[in-house]
Design a protein around this motif. Sequence first.
Motif, PDB file in Angstrom:
ATOM      1  N   UNK A  83      61.243  27.452  26.831  1.00 21.48           N
ATOM      2  CA  UNK A  83      61.025  28.799  26.135  1.00 21.48           C
ATOM      3  C   UNK A  83      59.721  29.086  25.963  1.00 21.48           C
ATOM      4  N   UNK A  84      59.263  28.100  25.091  1.00 21.18           N
ATOM      5  CA  UNK A  84      57.704  28.213  24.733  1.00 21.18           C
ATOM      6  C   UNK A  84      56.632  28.375  25.525  1.00 21.18           C
ATOM      7  N   UNK A  85      56.886  27.252  26.936  1.00 19.57           N
ATOM      8  CA  UNK A  85      56.067  27.333  28.053  1.00 19.57           C
ATOM      9  C   UNK A  85      56.046  28.494  28.509  1.00 19.57           C
ATOM     10  N   UNK A  86      57.411  29.197  28.956  1.00 19.55           N
ATOM     11  CA  UNK A  86      57.490  30.524  29.542  1.00 19.55           C
ATOM     12  C   UNK A  86      56.914  31.625  28.895  1.00 19.55           C
ATOM     13  N   UNK A  87      56.978  31.645  27.372  1.00 21.00           N
ATOM     14  CA  UNK A  87      56.191  32.482  26.690  1.00 21.00           C
ATOM     15  C   UNK A  87      54.714  32.588  26.919  1.00 21.00           C
ATOM     16  N   UNK A  88      54.233  31.245  26.863  1.00 21.05           N
ATOM     17  CA  UNK A  88      52.899  30.946  27.200  1.00 21.05           C
ATOM     18  C   UNK A  88      52.207  31.558  28.601  1.00 21.05           C
ATOM     19  N   UNK A  89      53.136  31.297  29.410  1.00 18.41           N
ATOM     20  CA  UNK A  89      52.899  31.452  30.980  1.00 18.41           C
ATOM     21  C   UNK A  89      52.926  33.163  30.885  1.00 18.41           C
ATOM     22  N   UNK A  90      54.010  33.703  30.219  1.00 22.98           N
ATOM     23  CA  UNK A  90      54.202  35.189  30.427  1.00 22.98           C
ATOM     24  C   UNK A  90      52.912  36.083  29.786  1.00 22.98           C
ATOM     25  N   UNK A  91      52.295  35.414  28.767  1.00 20.49           N
ATOM     26  CA  UNK A  91      51.237  35.933  28.185  1.00 20.49           C
ATOM     27  C   UNK A  91      50.075  35.755  28.865  1.00 20.49           C
ATOM     28  N   UNK A  92      49.907  34.635  29.554  1.00 23.52           N
ATOM     29  CA  UNK A  92      48.777  34.446  30.630  1.00 23.52           C
ATOM     30  C   UNK A  92      48.861  35.515  31.532  1.00 23.52           C
ATOM     31  N   UNK A  93      50.062  35.525  32.295  1.00 22.05           N
ATOM     32  CA  UNK A  93      50.303  36.687  33.299  1.00 22.05           C
ATOM     33  C   UNK A  93      49.906  37.804  32.847  1.00 22.05           C
ATOM     34  N   UNK A  94      50.580  38.239  31.857  1.00 15.63           N
ATOM     35  CA  UNK A  94      50.098  39.658  31.230  1.00 15.63           C
ATOM     36  C   UNK A  94      48.744  39.915  31.078  1.00 15.63           C
ATOM     37  N   UNK A  95      48.045  38.874  30.570  1.00  9.85           N
ATOM     38  CA  UNK A  95      46.494  38.849  30.273  1.00  9.85           C
ATOM     39  C   UNK A  95      45.731  38.976  31.905  1.00  9.85           C
ATOM     40  N   UNK A  96      46.370  38.512  32.726  1.00 17.08           N
ATOM     41  CA  UNK A  96      45.748  38.394  33.830  1.00 17.08           C
ATOM     42  C   UNK A  96      46.060  39.544  34.990  1.00 17.08           C
ATOM     43  N   UNK A  97      47.186  40.111  34.853  1.00 14.29           N
ATOM     44  CA  UNK A  97      47.988  40.915  35.539  1.00 14.29           C
ATOM     45  C   UNK A  97      46.965  42.065  36.015  1.00 14.29           C
ATOM     46  N   UNK A  98      46.300  42.847  35.241  1.00 14.11           N
ATOM     47  CA  UNK A  98      45.303  43.787  35.403  1.00 14.11           C
ATOM     48  C   UNK A  98      44.307  43.244  36.403  1.00 14.11           C
ATOM     49  N   UNK A  99      43.777  42.041  36.202  1.00 12.33           N
ATOM     50  CA  UNK A  99      42.805  41.860  37.232  1.00 12.33           C
ATOM     51  C   UNK A  99      43.334  41.279  38.440  1.00 12.33           C
ATOM     52  N   UNK A 100      44.644  40.581  38.379  1.00 13.74           N
ATOM     53  CA  UNK A 100      45.151  40.111  39.611  1.00 13.74           C
ATOM     54  C   UNK A 100      45.630  41.179  40.565  1.00 13.74           C
ATOM     55  N   UNK A 101      46.143  42.381  39.871  1.00  9.96           N
ATOM     56  CA  UNK A 101      46.601  43.540  40.705  1.00  9.96           C
ATOM     57  C   UNK A 101      45.690  43.911  41.780  1.00  9.96           C
ATOM     58  N   UNK A 102      46.349  44.077  42.888  1.00 11.65           N
ATOM     59  CA  UNK A 102      45.227  44.535  44.051  1.00 11.65           C
ATOM     60  C   UNK A 102      45.412  46.061  43.829  1.00 11.65           C
ATOM     61  N   UNK A 103      44.432  46.585  43.732  1.00  7.25           N
ATOM     62  CA  UNK A 103      44.193  48.067  43.231  1.00  7.25           C
ATOM     63  C   UNK A 103      44.138  48.961  44.428  1.00  7.25           C
ATOM     64  N   UNK A 104      44.582  50.209  44.710  1.00  8.08           N
ATOM     65  CA  UNK A 104      44.441  51.018  45.847  1.00  8.08           C
ATOM     66  C   UNK A 104      43.078  51.625  45.648  1.00  8.08           C
ATOM     67  N   UNK A 105      42.574  51.938  46.957  1.00  4.57           N
ATOM     68  CA  UNK A 105      41.306  52.743  47.135  1.00  4.57           C
ATOM     69  C   UNK A 105      41.659  54.170  46.282  1.00  4.57           C
ATOM     70  N   UNK A 106      40.803  54.489  45.245  1.00  2.03           N
ATOM     71  CA  UNK A 106      40.985  56.024  44.691  1.00  2.03           C
ATOM     72  C   UNK A 106      39.669  56.604  44.942  1.00  2.03           C
ATOM     73  N   UNK A 107      39.548  57.535  45.692  1.00  2.00           N
ATOM     74  CA  UNK A 107      38.292  58.427  45.834  1.00  2.00           C
ATOM     75  C   UNK A 107      38.553  59.714  46.386  1.00  2.00           C
ATOM     76  N   UNK A 108      38.099  60.724  45.645  1.00  2.00           N
ATOM     77  CA  UNK A 108      38.362  62.050  46.054  1.00  2.00           C
ATOM     78  C   UNK A 108      37.104  62.860  46.059  1.00  2.00           C
ATOM     79  N   UNK A 109      37.188  63.965  46.860  1.00  2.00           N
ATOM     80  CA  UNK A 109      35.877  65.028  46.658  1.00  2.00           C
ATOM     81  C   UNK A 109      36.557  66.336  46.912  1.00  2.00           C
ATOM     82  N   UNK A 110      36.435  67.261  46.188  1.00  2.00           N
ATOM     83  CA  UNK A 110      36.745  68.511  46.187  1.00  2.00           C
ATOM     84  C   UNK A 110      35.754  69.561  46.131  1.00  2.00           C
TER      85      UNK A 110
END
Length: 238
Positions: free
Chosen positions: A85-112
């Motif tokens: 459980x401790x290890x899982x929590x550790x992994x979980x925290x690591x994943x949460x920490x890196x999730x934002x960076x690991x996430x493949x973000x969409x292209x966002x660009x607009x012009x009006x």
Amino acid sequence: MGLRMNSFIILMCLLNHLVACEPQCSKFDYEEKTLAKMIRTEILVEQLMSDIKQLKQQTNDAVTSMERMETEVGESIQSMYAENALKLEEYNNTIIKWKDRLEIKPNVVFLAKDPTTQSPSQDSTIIFGTTMYDVSQSYDNSSGTFTAPVAGVYAFTAQMCLNTGTYKYIHYAIVANDKEVSKSLTYNKDTRFCNTAQAFVVLEKGQTVYVSALSSSAVPLRENFSREWCTFSGILIR
Ligand SMILES: *[C@@H]1O[C@H](CO)[C@@H](O)[C@H](O)[C@H]1NC(C)=O
Ligand SMILES: *[C@@H]1O[C@H](CO)[C@@H](O)[C@H](O)[C@H]1NC(C)=O
Ligand SMILES: *[C@@H]1O[C@H](CO)[C@@H](O)[C@H](O)[C@H]1NC(C)=O
């Protein structure tokens, strides 16, 4: 003759005794055998009892050791669970920490472009009615509002071009998540003129960005003109 008679009497007596003795001796033998048998049986029973007692003790010992084993196994399983459980929590925290960076973000660009009115009122959103492109469908050309589809660092630009005429001006701001993040003022007596406001902002998913007219002269904006465009654009940097 007297001696012979005596001897005869003794012999007869002996014989008589022998004949009478026979069944008495047999009974004794039987009893002796029975007794011996009983003693042997008693010894056997004692042995059996002792064996049973020993068996009982062994069984008790086995049960006790099994119970101890059960407790030990239970404890070790519990500690394994806790460790995992401790290890899982550790992994979980690591994943949460890196999730934002690991996430493949969409292209966002607009012009009006093309403000829907040349005279935006004070503190109103300038609505750019023509969507030139908007790959993530995040700009609403009916409200003039961009909504961040993902969290990230964004860049925005607004360009305002003044209408022809004397003393035209417009004071405007880029507003991100309800805060003015860039302000500009175009002011010119009688020549044609454009300027831009820019802002780099960190947005959470769902936060909005728009261009607000703070104050202006009468009919300040140039509209639908081929040489100068009033625009609002944005891009997700990362
Ligand atoms: C991991 O973190 C999330 C968000 O904080 C939480 O909902 C989830 O229960 C956690 N899972 C574990 C195994 O700790
Ligand atoms: C306004 O946006 C909608 C949907 O995003 C699009 O289909 C439409 O063409 C846009 N209108 C103009 C005039 O750009
Ligand atoms: C822009 O101007 C052109 C010609 O001047 C006209 O045909 C067109 O309808 C105008 N568009 C808008 C959105 O006003």
